[in-house]
Scaffold this active site. Structure first.
Site, PDB file in Angstrom:
ATOM      1  CE  LYS A 185      -7.764  -2.059  -3.992  1.00 47.78           C
ATOM      2  NZ  LYS A 185      -6.968  -2.850  -4.924  1.00 47.78           N
TER       3      LYS A 185
ATOM      4  NE  ARG B  12       6.623   3.615   7.294  1.00 47.81           N
ATOM      5  CZ  ARG B  12       6.322   2.823   6.284  1.00 47.81           C
ATOM      6  NH1 ARG B  12       7.096   2.795   5.204  1.00 47.81           N
ATOM      7  NH2 ARG B  12       5.262   2.045   6.337  1.00 47.81           N
TER       8      ARG B  12
ATOM      9  N   GLY C 103      -1.339   3.965   5.906  1.00 47.20           N
ATOM     10  CA  GLY C 103      -0.444   5.012   5.437  1.00 47.20           C
ATOM     11  C   GLY C 103      -1.185   6.283   5.058  1.00 47.20           C
TER      12      GLY C 103
ATOM     13  N   GLY D 246       0.589  -2.345   5.206  1.00 46.94           N
ATOM     14  CA  GLY D 246       0.250  -3.765   5.098  1.00 46.94           C
ATOM     15  C   GLY D 246       0.478  -4.526   6.396  1.00 46.94           C
TER      16      GLY D 246
HETATM   17  P1  ADP Z   1      -4.905   3.554   4.209  1.00 45.86           P
HETATM   18  O1  ADP Z   1      -3.609   3.733   3.452  1.00 45.86           O
HETATM   19  O2  ADP Z   1      -5.044   4.541   5.302  1.00 45.86           O
HETATM   20  O3  ADP Z   1      -5.124   2.145   4.630  1.00 45.86           O
HETATM   21  P2  ADP Z   1      -6.397   3.226   1.769  1.00 45.86           P
HETATM   22  O4  ADP Z   1      -5.121   3.043   1.025  1.00 45.86           O
HETATM   23  O5  ADP Z   1      -7.269   2.059   1.939  1.00 45.86           O
HETATM   24  O6  ADP Z   1      -6.108   3.903   3.202  1.00 45.86           O
HETATM   25  O7  ADP Z   1      -7.286   4.330   1.058  1.00 45.86           O
HETATM   26  C1  ADP Z   1      -6.842   5.635   0.874  1.00 45.86           C
HETATM   27  C2  ADP Z   1      -7.340   6.183  -0.427  1.00 45.86           C
HETATM   28  O8  ADP Z   1      -8.737   6.015  -0.551  1.00 45.86           O
HETATM   29  C3  ADP Z   1      -7.081   7.662  -0.544  1.00 45.86           C
HETATM   30  O9  ADP Z   1      -6.160   7.884  -1.575  1.00 45.86           O
HETATM   31  C4  ADP Z   1      -8.445   8.255  -0.858  1.00 45.86           C
HETATM   32  O10 ADP Z   1      -8.394   9.253  -1.861  1.00 45.86           O
HETATM   33  C5  ADP Z   1      -9.218   7.054  -1.356  1.00 45.86           C
HETATM   34  N1  ADP Z   1     -10.656   7.226  -1.194  1.00 45.86           N
HETATM   35  C6  ADP Z   1     -11.333   7.531  -0.075  1.00 45.86           C
HETATM   36  N2  ADP Z   1     -12.647   7.686  -0.331  1.00 45.86           N
HETATM   37  C7  ADP Z   1     -12.804   7.470  -1.656  1.00 45.86           C
HETATM   38  C8  ADP Z   1     -13.929   7.500  -2.534  1.00 45.86           C
HETATM   39  N3  ADP Z   1     -15.157   7.789  -2.082  1.00 45.86           N
HETATM   40  N4  ADP Z   1     -13.705   7.231  -3.830  1.00 45.86           N
HETATM   41  C9  ADP Z   1     -12.463   6.960  -4.271  1.00 45.86           C
HETATM   42  N5  ADP Z   1     -11.381   6.913  -3.514  1.00 45.86           N
HETATM   43  C10 ADP Z   1     -11.537   7.174  -2.207  1.00 45.86           C
HETATM   44 MG    MG Z   2      -3.081   3.302   1.411  1.00 46.32          MG
END
Ligand code: ADP
Ligand code: MG
Length: 392
Positions: free
Chosen positions: A196, A35, A349, A372
């Site tokens: 999620k 950043r 992120g 977000g």
């Molecule tokens: P971003 O920050 O890119 O939007 P998220 O915060 O939604 O992504 O999700 C990232 C997290 O999801 C990572 O820490 C990863 O370990 C977790 N993750 C990915 N696949 C799985 C899974 N099958 N079970 C549990 N956690 C998962």
């Molecule tokens: Mg995240």
């Protein structure tokens, strides 16, 4: 929307909201300076044009009081290294002492104010606090896309007092993210993953109206697999989102959007590198095991769909990429996206961290600095920090 290119800044005090909310380690060192690096085009442009550059940011969640571990000093140090010129970190972000220090600055000099969130007025968007910030500038620039979804004093309040324009990073974020929502090129493919479903429902909803294909991996895939009636073992599932997942799949079908779930997954007894693991069909996850990555057949299928895309947006890792044996699916998708001839945009992120970990950051057209804020933008919401730049 006006940008720094549209204002005369020579010899003027330019108050710039940046997003220097970077991760620090136990010793208070910056562990990921992306950043800060992304702010350099704006800061350097202002420096070269002879502005007095006053930067401001929040760092962490001090909750309106001084927290020693969240002082901006290490951030200022890293910025100074990257700029190759001194950066003066001021002891506070408002008040007579800070005003006097800014008044002493010469054109081309750079100062960084202390953590904005040491004051409760920042998050409360307190008008007096915003006015106090505004006394430090003649022009206000917002380059903090990652905080644009928050109506705080430094992102919204201060814009009432000064001419308000966008920085170059803010402009780039809006340019690339807007392309996903307005007249997108086709085939347009969305790759969604992450932990999620609940975090991504709004984005999925909005993108379903625009994309040709959605590829779902990561933890969120298991709620969809459950909705399809398959056993998911101990994989992450949001029970209260199963019906919604089913409705989203229906919606995709009705719109003629190709909606792909994993066909095979890597399962283990726990998310640890030394846990026994195997690849199983996605509809046969054994009891007691958890799905932690997409399998190789899924990676190949996703790669095929991505290959033909003229526009790709990717948000959310395909698995628990932080643990090496479960990083393969995310790596395969990252490489597939970089190889596709279309425009490639990444949000999130953790997704950005994965891309950086694989050394592929430069091979995307845009890797958003927002978490977000990026999600809210893609949900179609108007972000308050952007709106105030447009009112003018
Ligand atoms: P971003 O920050 O890119 O939007 P998220 O915060 O939604 O992504 O999700 C990232 C997290 O999801 C990572 O820490 C990863 O370990 C977790 N993750 C990915 N696949 C799985 C899974 N099958 N079970 C549990 N956690 C998962
Ligand atoms: Mg995240």
């Amino acid at each position: 929307m006006r940008t720094i290119r549209d204002v005369d800044v020579a010899g003027r005090r330019v108050l710039v909201r940046v997003d220097f909310n970077v991760p620090l380690d136990e010793q208070g060192r910056v562990t990921d300076d992306r950043r800060i690096r992304e702010s350099l085009p704006t800061v350097l442009d202002l420096v070269h044009r002879g502005a007095v550059v006053v930067l401001m940011s929040h760092l962490g969640r001090p909750g309106g009081r001084v927290v020693e571990e969240l002082r901006m000093a290490p951030v200022g140090e890293r910025l100074s290294q990257l700029l190759g010129r001194p950066v003066r970190v001021l002891p506070d972000c408002v008040g007579p002492e800070v005003e006097a220090a800014v008044a002493q600055m010469q054109p081309g000099e750079v100062a960084l104010l202390e953590n904005l969130r040491f004051h409760p007025g920042e998050e409360a968007n307190d008008p007096e606090f915003a006015a106090a910030l505004a006394r430090l500038g003649d022009v206000y620039v917002n380059d903090a896309f990652g905080t644009a979804h928050r109506a705080h004093a430094s992102t919204v309040g201060v814009a009432r007092h000064l001419p308000a324009v966008a920085g170059l990073l803010m402009e780039k974020e809006i340019r690339y993210l807007s392309r996903l929502l307005h007249n997108p090129e086709h085939p347009f493919v969305a790759v969604l993953g992450g932990k999620k479903v609940s975090d991504k429902i709004g984005v999925l909803h909005n993108l379903l109206e625009r994309v040709d294909a959605v590829l779902v991996g990561g933890g969120m895939a298991y709620t969809f697999l459950k909705a399809a009636g398959y056993p998911v073992g101990r994989s992450v599932v949001e029970e209260d989102k199963v019906d919604l997942a089913r409705a989203l799949v229906e919606r995709a079908r009705a719109r003629g959007v190709e909606f792909l779930l994993p066909e095979d997954v890597v399962v283990a007894e726990r998310p640890a590198a030394d846990a026994p693991r195997r690849v199983v069909p996605a509809h046969e996850i054994p009891e007691g095991w958890m799905g932690l990555d997409i399998g190789p057949a899924t990676a190949r299928r996703f790669t095929e769909v991505i290959r033909g895309a003229r526009l790709v947006v990717w948000n959310g890792p395909m698995g628990v990429f932080e643990v090496e044996p479960f990083a393969e699916g995310t790596r395969a998708v990252a490489e597939a996206v970089t190889r596709c001839p279309g425009t490639k945009v990444v949000g999130g992120g953790d997704t950005a961290a994965a891309v950086e970990q694989f050394g592929l950051l430069e091979r995307f057209d845009h890797v958003s600095t927002g978490g977000g804020a990026t999600l809210e933008f893609l949900e179609g919401k108007e972000l308050p920090g952007i709106r105030v730049l447009q009112d003018d």
